[in-house]
Design an enzyme around this catalytic site. Structure first.
Site, mmCIF file in Angstrom:
data_model
loop_
_atom_site.group_PDB
_atom_site.id
_atom_site.type_symbol
_atom_site.label_atom_id
_atom_site.label_comp_id
_atom_site.label_asym_id
_atom_site.label_seq_id
_atom_site.Cartn_x
_atom_site.Cartn_y
_atom_site.Cartn_z
ATOM 1 N N TYR A 34 33.407 41.690 38.297
ATOM 2 C CA TYR A 34 34.614 40.869 39.000
ATOM 3 C C TYR A 34 34.919 41.614 40.155
ATOM 4 O O TYR A 34 34.973 40.980 41.476
ATOM 5 C CB TYR A 34 35.567 40.603 37.875
ATOM 6 N N TYR A 67 46.558 37.499 49.888
ATOM 7 C CA TYR A 67 45.987 37.027 48.314
ATOM 8 C C TYR A 67 45.645 38.298 47.816
ATOM 9 O O TYR A 67 44.628 39.083 48.359
ATOM 10 C CB TYR A 67 44.777 36.152 48.674
ATOM 11 N N TRP A 94 31.559 29.289 44.695
ATOM 12 C CA TRP A 94 31.981 30.593 43.997
ATOM 13 C C TRP A 94 32.439 30.442 42.540
ATOM 14 O O TRP A 94 32.150 31.358 41.852
ATOM 15 C CB TRP A 94 33.333 30.778 44.883
ATOM 16 N N TRP A 95 32.913 29.221 42.192
ATOM 17 C CA TRP A 95 33.248 29.068 40.491
ATOM 18 C C TRP A 95 32.122 29.220 39.894
ATOM 19 O O TRP A 95 32.094 29.773 38.873
ATOM 20 C CB TRP A 95 33.977 27.661 40.537
ATOM 21 N N HIS A 103 34.225 40.343 43.915
ATOM 22 C CA HIS A 103 35.325 40.137 44.904
ATOM 23 C C HIS A 103 35.180 41.131 46.288
ATOM 24 O O HIS A 103 35.890 40.576 47.318
ATOM 25 C CB HIS A 103 36.637 40.126 44.286
#
Length: 104
Positions: free
Chosen positions: A18, A41, A76-77, A22
């Protein structure tokens, strides 16, 4: 500007992947976030249970929420779906949090 907090759920065996994904955010996703008015963010991980806490600031909540309609977000999902709890459309299961306190 609106401050937003969200909870998501990462699979325990996916922490390193993960973070790696990112750190290599798709350029089109980065662009979509910026165009949606997202700032500052950050995503934090509770390593004990895989809970993610996301904090971001947006110029306009409705404009930001429209990011779900973009091809960049859908791509992306799909890429992130194996790593976390997701909805049938592959979007992350997300709990929106209400801000109760802010110290300027």
């Amino acid at each position: 500007m609106k401050r937003m907090g969200q909870i998501m759920y990462l699979h325990k065996d996916s922490y390193a992947e993960y973070e790696k994904r990112h750190n290599n955010l798709f350029p089109e996703m980065r662009k979509a976030l910026k165009e949606a008015g997202a700032h500052n963010y950050s995503i934090f991980l509770n390593k004990e249970d895989g809970m993610l806490f996301a904090y971001l600031e947006v110029d306009n909540v409705e404009k930001y929420n429209d990011i779900a309609k973009t091809d960049a977000a859908k791509k992306w999902w799909a890429y992130m779906e194996p790593l976390m709890d997701t909805n049938p459309d592959k979007s992350p299961v997300t709990v929106d949090l209400d801000e109760l306190f802010h110290l300027d």
